[in-house]
Write an enzyme that holds these catalytic residues in place. Structure first.
Site, short mmCIF file in Angstrom:
data_model
loop_
_atom_site.label_atom_id
_atom_site.label_comp_id
_atom_site.label_asym_id
_atom_site.label_seq_id
_atom_site.Cartn_x
_atom_site.Cartn_y
_atom_site.Cartn_z
CD GLU A 1 7.54 0.67 -2.11
OE1 GLU A 1 8.18 0.23 -1.16
OE2 GLU A 1 6.96 1.75 -2.09
CG ASN A 2 3.78 0.32 -3.59
OD1 ASN A 2 4.54 1.11 -4.12
ND2 ASN A 2 3.61 0.27 -2.28
CG HIS B 1 5.37 -1.08 1.14
ND1 HIS B 1 4.83 -1.07 2.42
CD2 HIS B 1 5.00 0.08 0.56
CE1 HIS B 1 4.17 0.08 2.59
NE2 HIS B 1 4.27 0.79 1.48
CG HIS C 1 11.77 3.49 -2.24
ND1 HIS C 1 10.92 3.34 -3.30
CD2 HIS C 1 11.03 3.24 -1.14
CE1 HIS C 1 9.72 3.01 -2.87
NE2 HIS C 1 9.76 2.94 -1.55
CG HIS D 1 8.51 6.18 -0.61
ND1 HIS D 1 7.89 5.05 -0.09
CD2 HIS D 1 8.32 7.16 0.31
CE1 HIS D 1 7.38 5.35 1.10
NE2 HIS D 1 7.61 6.61 1.37
CG HIS E 1 3.24 5.98 -4.84
ND1 HIS E 1 2.29 5.04 -4.49
CD2 HIS E 1 4.44 5.37 -4.62
CE1 HIS E 1 2.88 3.93 -4.08
NE2 HIS E 1 4.19 4.12 -4.14
FE LIG Z 1 7.79 3.03 -0.71
FE LIG Z 2 5.68 2.81 -3.38
#
Ligand SMILES: [Fe+2]
Ligand SMILES: [Fe+2]
Length: 262
Positions: free
Chosen positions: A43-44, A72, A154, A179, A181
């Site tokens: 997602e990043n 995201h 997430h 999510h 991290h």
């Molecule tokens: Fe996220």
């Molecule tokens: Fe993330």
């Protein structure tokens, strides 16, 4: 149920550095652990927010079986049609039904069928529909078509992720959090046989604030003023969880956290 398999799950890949680290380290991880399935939260990966078709294609070409996403998902517009046509990339299943993409898929390796479900937490996030009810719906939809099932939860709140682990314990192979991290040290097999970890941790720059250039975040905290965030570039690490599936039960026999520097 009844097939043995190993699943390598790689946490949120952040920015170009996260992507390069993933591509650099995946071959040796594959050689060492021989996973049957590789799942990556992407997602990043596009500059820190979202994913593009080009990067998703690169990940699949590198041997990734399934890409999961999160809050995201829709940052890069060009991914919308791709989400509808590519079955192996997942946005949270509990987004609104009319939003692009889908939240679960089944992939196979040899005779083993793995279901993957992406969910978004509801606490401090806004996925549109409830995660717990959607988890149950996804399970009953997939149940007869799979040997193992992995859920990417997430979510922002540790409580909600832990609760999802208990909710699905004994019914799925693994519940892995993404999510936030930051890798958590609570990998375990729950009493019902489900592998669980609150957050697998990101793959990307650890000299950062959860992947973002630390000076930019500090500026915001110190001044209270908005500013542009960019993915950081220092101290790349890759975080993953390796799950061994129990061939007798369809649950997990072990979960191991992995953190590798480049
Ligand atoms: Fe996220
Ligand atoms: Fe993330």
């Amino acid at each position: 149920m009844g097939m043995s398999a190993k699943i390598l799950f790689i946490g949120d890949v952040v920015g170009g550095l996260g992507k390069r680290t993933l591509f650099a380290l995946l071959p040796s991880l594959r050689e060492r652990h021989e996973p049957d399935f590789v799942i990556v939260n992407g997602e990043n990966v596009a500059g820190g927010t979202g994913i593009t078709p080009r990067v998703a294609d690169q990940m699949f070409a590198a041997g990734v079986d399934v890409i999961t996403l999160g809050n995201h998902t829709y940052r890069q517009r060009e991914i919308y049609p791709y989400l509808d046509r590519e079955t192996r990339i997942l946005r949270p299943a509990n987004f609104l039904r009319r939003q692009p993409g889908h939240g679960s898929c089944v992939v196979t390796s040899g005779d083993v069928r793995l279901g993957v479900v992406s969910l978004s937490g509801n606490l401090f996030m806004d996925p549109g529909r409830p995660a717990f009810a959607e988890a149950d719906a996804a399970l009953s939809d997939l149940r007869n078509r799979i040997d193992h099932l992995l859920v990417d939860m997430h979510a922002e709140a540790t409580s909600e992720k832990v609760a999802m682990g208990w909710h699905l314990d004994g019914r799925v192979t693994a519940v892995l959090g993404t999510h936030t991290h930051i890798p958590t040290a609570d990998q375990r097999i729950l009493p019902g046989g489900t592998a669980y970890q609150t957050d697998v941790g990101m793959s990307g720059p650890y000299d950062s604030v959860i992947g973002v250039e630390k000076e930019l975040v500090l500026h915001r905290f110190l001044t209270g003023m908005p500013g542009k965030f960019e993915a950081a570039k220092g101290n790349p690490k890759m975080c993953a969880a390796l799950i061994e599936c129990d061939p007798n039960t369809g649950r997990a026999s072990s979960i191991q956290g992995i953190m590798l520097g480049e």
